[in-house]
Write a protein that holds these residues in place. Structure first.
Motif, short mmCIF file in Angstrom:
data_model
loop_
_atom_site.label_atom_id
_atom_site.label_comp_id
_atom_site.label_asym_id
_atom_site.label_seq_id
_atom_site.Cartn_x
_atom_site.Cartn_y
_atom_site.Cartn_z
N ILE A 118 -34.04 -46.86 26.35
CA ILE A 118 -32.91 -46.21 25.66
C ILE A 118 -31.65 -47.07 25.73
O ILE A 118 -30.76 -46.94 24.90
N SER A 119 -31.58 -47.98 26.71
CA SER A 119 -30.42 -48.87 26.84
C SER A 119 -30.31 -49.83 25.66
O SER A 119 -29.23 -50.32 25.36
N ILE A 134 -33.35 -50.78 8.84
CA ILE A 134 -33.80 -49.47 9.31
C ILE A 134 -34.91 -48.95 8.40
O ILE A 134 -34.86 -49.12 7.19
N ASP A 135 -35.91 -48.33 8.99
CA ASP A 135 -37.07 -47.82 8.27
C ASP A 135 -37.88 -48.96 7.64
O ASP A 135 -38.34 -48.87 6.50
N LEU A 213 -38.37 -43.09 16.96
CA LEU A 213 -37.55 -41.93 16.66
C LEU A 213 -36.24 -42.34 15.99
O LEU A 213 -35.76 -41.66 15.07
N ILE A 214 -35.67 -43.46 16.42
CA ILE A 214 -34.36 -43.89 15.91
C ILE A 214 -34.49 -44.84 14.73
O ILE A 214 -33.72 -44.75 13.76
N LEU A 215 -35.45 -45.76 14.79
CA LEU A 215 -35.51 -46.84 13.80
C LEU A 215 -36.46 -46.57 12.64
O LEU A 215 -36.40 -47.27 11.63
N ALA A 216 -37.35 -45.58 12.80
CA ALA A 216 -38.32 -45.29 11.72
C ALA A 216 -37.74 -44.26 10.76
O ALA A 216 -36.84 -43.49 11.11
N GLY A 217 -38.29 -44.26 9.55
CA GLY A 217 -37.92 -43.26 8.55
C GLY A 217 -39.17 -42.69 7.91
O GLY A 217 -40.24 -42.74 8.49
N GLU A 218 -39.04 -42.18 6.73
CA GLU A 218 -40.17 -41.57 6.05
C GLU A 218 -41.27 -42.57 5.73
O GLU A 218 -42.45 -42.25 5.76
N THR A 220 -42.00 -45.43 7.43
CA THR A 220 -42.60 -46.10 8.60
C THR A 220 -42.79 -45.15 9.78
O THR A 220 -42.91 -45.60 10.92
N LYS A 221 -42.82 -43.85 9.53
CA LYS A 221 -42.99 -42.88 10.61
C LYS A 221 -44.33 -43.11 11.31
O LYS A 221 -45.36 -43.27 10.66
N THR A 222 -44.32 -43.13 12.64
CA THR A 222 -45.53 -43.37 13.41
C THR A 222 -46.10 -42.06 13.95
O THR A 222 -45.48 -41.00 13.85
N LEU A 223 -47.28 -42.15 14.57
CA LEU A 223 -47.98 -40.95 15.03
C LEU A 223 -47.19 -40.13 16.05
O LEU A 223 -47.13 -38.90 15.93
N PRO A 224 -46.60 -40.74 17.10
CA PRO A 224 -45.85 -39.91 18.05
C PRO A 224 -44.72 -39.12 17.41
O PRO A 224 -44.44 -37.99 17.82
N ILE A 225 -44.10 -39.69 16.38
CA ILE A 225 -43.03 -38.97 15.68
C ILE A 225 -43.61 -37.88 14.80
O ILE A 225 -43.06 -36.78 14.68
N ALA A 226 -44.75 -38.16 14.20
CA ALA A 226 -45.37 -37.19 13.29
C ALA A 226 -45.81 -35.92 14.02
O ALA A 226 -45.93 -34.86 13.39
#
Length: 274
Positions: A118-119, A134-135, A213-218, A220-226
């Motif tokens: 997170i840093s 981004i994304d 969570l911060i850098l992905a968008g619609e 490039t969304k990955t499995l953990p975010i989905a």
């Protein structure tokens, strides 16, 4: 006799401890698999764990309603790219640290690995925002490499340190440069370490949540975010959540099981005798 009894009791105690630990690890995974084939009502009914009729509605919903195949492709591409980039940069770095005893550089890389991810989020976000990345796969690959590369370096440093120095000297006598000796002699016999570090680096990237969570968008969304698609303010879709968790876990297990054969073969067949 007393000695034999002590040895027998020790073996029994060890086996019991192994089985207890194994059960503790397997039970949550078993419950996750069973719950993925249940309805919401069956999952919430804790009185009947095994008495149910399996159905595939949760898996059908995952791939039709939530388009999970796109998330799988995104996660796979990012994990492969970040693992490859980590190997490309990490292997020469690990060899240089091991060969030239760069303990200070190794410590700096270790600190970068220990520091909470997170840093780095705010600097990454500012940099990629200004570069309009981004994304994009580029942003996620570079951010995941921050996780994979230090790990690869620290796995490979002891591996390179254990290699006899005569290997490179022989290659140098035959006309190789330091780079040539590294590419032609050292890397080919480093297969077990490379496979092990690659598998674990791939898993770390595959499961990474924070950067995505911060850098992905619609796009490039990955499995953990989905997985968050199954969480809402009023209700949690436990069936879909469990099915999604099985889908996330299964590729990693398959890869680990397949690659395990190559690790064992490399350790037994590619050993170097001094």
């Amino acid at each position: 006799m007393n000695k034999r009894k002590k040895i027998t009791m020790k073996l029994i105690s060890t086996n019991i401890a192994i089985y207890v630990i194994l059960i503790l690890f397997i039970l949550p995974f078993l419950w996750m698999i069973l719950a993925s084939f249940k309805t919401q009502q069956q999952i919430l009914d804790t009185s009947n764990l095994f008495g149910f009729t399996p159905n595939f509605d949760n898996y059908i919903s995952v791939f039709t309603k939530y388009a999970f195949m796109d998330f799988i492709v995104n996660s796979f591409l990012i994990a492969v790219a970040s693992t490859f980039l980590g190997l490309l940069l990490g292997l020469p770095a690990a060899y240089a640290i091991a060969k030239y005893k760069q303990n200070g550089l190794g410590l700096l890389i270790l600190i970068a690995r220990i520091v909470p991810g997170i840093s780095f989020l705010i600097p990454w976000f500012i940099i990629f925002s200004r570069l309009e990345l981004i994304d994009t796969y580029t942003a996620l690959t570079l951010s995941h490499t921050l996780v994979t590369m230090p790990f690869i370096i620290w796995v490979m440093i002891p591996f390179f340190e254990s290699m006899p120095g005569e290997l490179e000297e022989s290659a140098r006598i035959d006309g190789c440069t330091t780079t040539g000796a590294f590419l032609r002699v050292i890397l080919p016999i480093s297969g077990p370490g490379m496979i092990t570090s690659s598998i674990l680096a791939f898993i770390f990237s595959w499961n990474n949540f924070m950067f995505s969570l911060i850098l992905a968008g619609e796009k490039t969304k990955t499995l953990p975010i989905a997985v968050f698609n199954f969480l809402s303010y009023s209700e949690i879709n436990w069936g879909g959540l469990m099915a999604a968790s099985v889908i996330i876990t299964l590729p990693v297990l398959v890869i680990a099981l397949i690659m395990q054969r190559f690790i064992i073969a490399g350790l037994t067949g590619g050993a170097v005798k001094g």
